[in-house]
Design a protein around this motif. Structure first.
Motif, PDB file in Angstrom:
ATOM      1  N   ALA A  30      -6.265  -2.669  -1.758  1.00  0.00           N
ATOM      2  CA  ALA A  30      -7.242  -1.683  -2.248  1.00  0.00           C
ATOM      3  C   ALA A  30      -6.633  -0.275  -2.204  1.00  0.00           C
ATOM      4  N   TYR A  31      -5.890   0.016  -1.151  1.00  0.00           N
ATOM      5  CA  TYR A  31      -5.220   1.329  -1.061  1.00  0.00           C
ATOM      6  C   TYR A  31      -4.166   1.450  -2.162  1.00  0.00           C
ATOM      7  N   ALA A  32      -3.407   0.376  -2.378  1.00  0.00           N
ATOM      8  CA  ALA A  32      -2.365   0.402  -3.419  1.00  0.00           C
ATOM      9  C   ALA A  32      -3.001   0.630  -4.795  1.00  0.00           C
ATOM     10  N   LEU A  33      -4.094  -0.093  -5.070  1.00  0.00           N
ATOM     11  CA  LEU A  33      -4.734   0.010  -6.394  1.00  0.00           C
ATOM     12  C   LEU A  33      -5.322   1.399  -6.618  1.00  0.00           C
ATOM     13  N   ARG A  34      -5.863   1.981  -5.566  1.00  0.00           N
ATOM     14  CA  ARG A  34      -6.448   3.315  -5.699  1.00  0.00           C
ATOM     15  C   ARG A  34      -5.345   4.325  -6.065  1.00  0.00           C
ATOM     16  N   ALA A  53       0.825  -1.221   0.000  1.00  0.00           N
ATOM     17  CA  ALA A  53       0.000   0.000   0.000  1.00  0.00           C
ATOM     18  C   ALA A  53       0.855   1.264   0.000  1.00  0.00           C
ATOM     19  N   SER A  54       1.951   1.251   0.752  1.00  0.00           N
ATOM     20  CA  SER A  54       2.727   2.486   0.924  1.00  0.00           C
ATOM     21  C   SER A  54       3.453   2.918  -0.351  1.00  0.00           C
ATOM     22  N   SER A  55       3.670   1.974  -1.278  1.00  0.00           N
ATOM     23  CA  SER A  55       4.458   2.308  -2.473  1.00  0.00           C
ATOM     24  C   SER A  55       3.796   1.895  -3.781  1.00  0.00           C
ATOM     25  N   GLY A  56       2.792   1.032  -3.713  1.00  0.00           N
ATOM     26  CA  GLY A  56       2.173   0.499  -4.926  1.00  0.00           C
ATOM     27  C   GLY A  56       3.054  -0.540  -5.625  1.00  0.00           C
ATOM     28  N   ARG A  57       4.101  -1.004  -4.924  1.00  0.00           N
ATOM     29  CA  ARG A  57       4.995  -1.993  -5.566  1.00  0.00           C
ATOM     30  C   ARG A  57       4.406  -3.402  -5.493  1.00  0.00           C
ATOM     31  N   PHE A  58       4.605  -4.150  -6.583  1.00  0.00           N
ATOM     32  CA  PHE A  58       4.228  -5.565  -6.585  1.00  0.00           C
ATOM     33  C   PHE A  58       5.312  -6.340  -5.827  1.00  0.00           C
ATOM     34  N   LEU A  59       4.930  -7.532  -5.343  1.00  0.00           N
ATOM     35  CA  LEU A  59       5.899  -8.325  -4.575  1.00  0.00           C
ATOM     36  C   LEU A  59       7.143  -8.663  -5.395  1.00  0.00           C
ATOM     37  N   ASN A  60       6.954  -8.916  -6.705  1.00  0.00           N
ATOM     38  CA  ASN A  60       8.155  -9.289  -7.488  1.00  0.00           C
ATOM     39  C   ASN A  60       9.131  -8.114  -7.567  1.00  0.00           C
ATOM     40  N   LEU A  87     -10.611   1.631 -12.484  1.00  0.00           N
ATOM     41  CA  LEU A  87     -10.720   0.432 -11.650  1.00  0.00           C
ATOM     42  C   LEU A  87     -11.935   0.604 -10.722  1.00  0.00           C
ATOM     43  N   PRO A  88     -13.152   0.501 -11.290  1.00  0.00           N
ATOM     44  CA  PRO A  88     -14.334   0.888 -10.504  1.00  0.00           C
ATOM     45  C   PRO A  88     -14.534   0.121  -9.202  1.00  0.00           C
ATOM     46  N   ILE A  89     -14.372  -1.205  -9.227  1.00  0.00           N
ATOM     47  CA  ILE A  89     -14.677  -1.958  -7.995  1.00  0.00           C
ATOM     48  C   ILE A  89     -13.601  -1.673  -6.936  1.00  0.00           C
ATOM     49  N   ALA A  90     -12.340  -1.711  -7.357  1.00  0.00           N
ATOM     50  CA  ALA A  90     -11.250  -1.439  -6.393  1.00  0.00           C
ATOM     51  C   ALA A  90     -11.404  -0.037  -5.799  1.00  0.00           C
ATOM     52  N   THR A  91     -11.806   0.916  -6.626  1.00  0.00           N
ATOM     53  CA  THR A  91     -11.947   2.291  -6.140  1.00  0.00           C
ATOM     54  C   THR A  91     -13.085   2.397  -5.124  1.00  0.00           C
ATOM     55  N   ALA A 148      -4.227   3.670  -9.640  1.00  0.00           N
ATOM     56  CA  ALA A 148      -5.273   4.126 -10.570  1.00  0.00           C
ATOM     57  C   ALA A 148      -5.201   5.640 -10.747  1.00  0.00           C
ATOM     58  N   GLN A 149      -5.013   6.342  -9.631  1.00  0.00           N
ATOM     59  CA  GLN A 149      -4.963   7.817  -9.701  1.00  0.00           C
ATOM     60  C   GLN A 149      -3.740   8.292 -10.476  1.00  0.00           C
ATOM     61  N   LYS A 150      -2.586   7.692 -10.156  1.00  0.00           N
ATOM     62  CA  LYS A 150      -1.339   8.135 -10.800  1.00  0.00           C
ATOM     63  C   LYS A 150      -1.336   7.852 -12.295  1.00  0.00           C
TER      64      LYS A 150
END
Ligand SMILES: NC(=O)C1=CN([C@@H]2O[C@H](COP(=O)(O)OP(=O)(O)OC[C@H]3O[C@@H](n4cnc5c(N)ncnc54)[C@H](O)[C@@H]3O)[C@@H](O)[C@H]2O)C=CC1
Ligand SMILES: O=C(CO)COP(=O)(O)O
Length: 295
Positions: free
Chosen positions: A256-260, A83-90, A270-274, A263-265
């Motif tokens: 959900a926080y990461a995706l939001r 959430a804090s960075s939007g980074r994927f685990l990989n 991403l309607p459902i995640a938002t 999505a903004q940036k």
């Protein structure tokens, strides 16, 4: 050959149980547990093969403070986006472990069923086919394994389905019916596939075990912690109250926080995640679900 599991939560413990059927497998976690073959982190880091189930929101810090790369081959068992960075685990793991040494686990798999040896199918995703096959060979016969090279697709599917499962839990808690649940779950699948395509994920990954398989499991059962987060939101409970009650990880929240943010940036739709993000931030579930499901 030695195998060590890091993280003795529900999933780490279930994987330790399953892998122990045919091998002598070590396990460790932050707090000592009375489990067979429980050892120190130092001993685990000396293993040739590692299975890591530290939750997505904690793993960057955990790696920074604890991990030493000594050529181990690593299977990541967690599902989530930081959430804090939007980074994927990989991306997080790539700072410590080269691509050829890492694999990611995906597929529909409640720990409580694995621990009862119930039939389960999992996918080992890795750029390096050899290590995917090596990890696949460790699993017992009640776990059917598949391999795939689509690391990013499996990762996005595994993380995103937790967010859709929260939405499905809300839908169920509000008693909106089976039609609404099916609409939400299938639109969720479309949404996660569309998001994945931005990152080069393969469509087939979303149609198979890692995508549709795990989504159907998690978004339709009270056995899912994420689904139960949704039930709590539908009851009007706060995030804090829900987490206290749950006592376990629900990766869909951080994701959900990461995706939001992503999505903004990147101006992604991403309607459902938002809406899940908005509900976690206090928007009325009735209003959110109306916005999602009606014209
Ligand atoms: N439980 C399940 O059925 C499945 C879980 N997963 C995934 O596996 C991951 C772990 O989930 P569970 O084991 O079920 O959660 P859990 O809540 O049962 O356990 C979490 C584990 O992480 C450890 N942990 C928490 N914070 C930590 C930190 N700061 N540093 C080091 N370790 C820390 C805890 O000690 C514990 O061992 C999650 O990403 C989850 O989405 C994936 C498939 C199935
Ligand atoms: O990922 C899972 C099953 O595949 C577990 O889902 P929950 O974390 O929602 O319980």
């Amino acid at each position: 050959m030695s195998i060590g599991v890091i993280g003795a939560g529900k999933w780490g413990s279930a994987l330790h149980f399953a892998l122990s059927e045919n091998h002598d497998v070590l396990i460790t976690s932050r707090t000592p547990r009375a489990i067979k073959n429980f050892v120190t982190l130092e001993e685990i880091l000396a293993c040739e093969y590692l299975v890591i189930s530290v939750p997505a929101q904690q793993v960057a810090r955990w790696l920074q403070e604890n991990f030493v790369f000594r050529g181990q081959k690593v299977l990541v068992a967690s599902k989530g986006i930081e959430a804090s960075s939007g980074r994927f685990l990989n991306e997080i793991y790539s700072e410590y472990i080269p691509d050829e040494n890492i694999a990611f686990l995906s597929g529909p798999s409640f720990a409580v069923e694995v621990i009862q040896s119930l039939p389960t199918a999992l996918v080992i995703n890795a750029k390096n086919e050899t290590i995917a096959k090596e990890f696949a060979a460790f699993f017992p016969s009640f776990i059917k394994t598949y391999i795939s090279e689509d690391v990013v697709g499996a990762e996005i599917a595994g993380a995103y389905k937790n967010v859709i499962a929260i939405a499905a839990g809300i839908c169920s808690g509000l008693e909106l019916g089976n039609n609404a649940a099916a609409a939400l779950i299938s639109r969720g699948l479309v949404e996660m596939e569309r998001f994945g395509s931005v990152y080069g994920a393969q469509k087939d990954t979303f149609l198979g075990l890692s995508g549709a398989g795990d989504l159907f499991l998690t978004a339709s059962s009270t056995m899912s912690r994420n689904f139960r987060v949704g039930l709590g939101l539908a009851k009007g409970l706060t995030q804090e109250e829900i987490l206290e009650d749950l006592g376990e990880v629900a990766e869909g929240i951080g994701t959900a926080y990461a995706l939001r943010d992503i999505a903004q940036k990147n101006e992604l739709y991403l309607p459902i995640a938002t809406e899940v993000y908005a509900m976690l931030e206090g928007k009325s579930p009735q209003e959110s679900l109306r916005d999602l499901l009606t014209n």
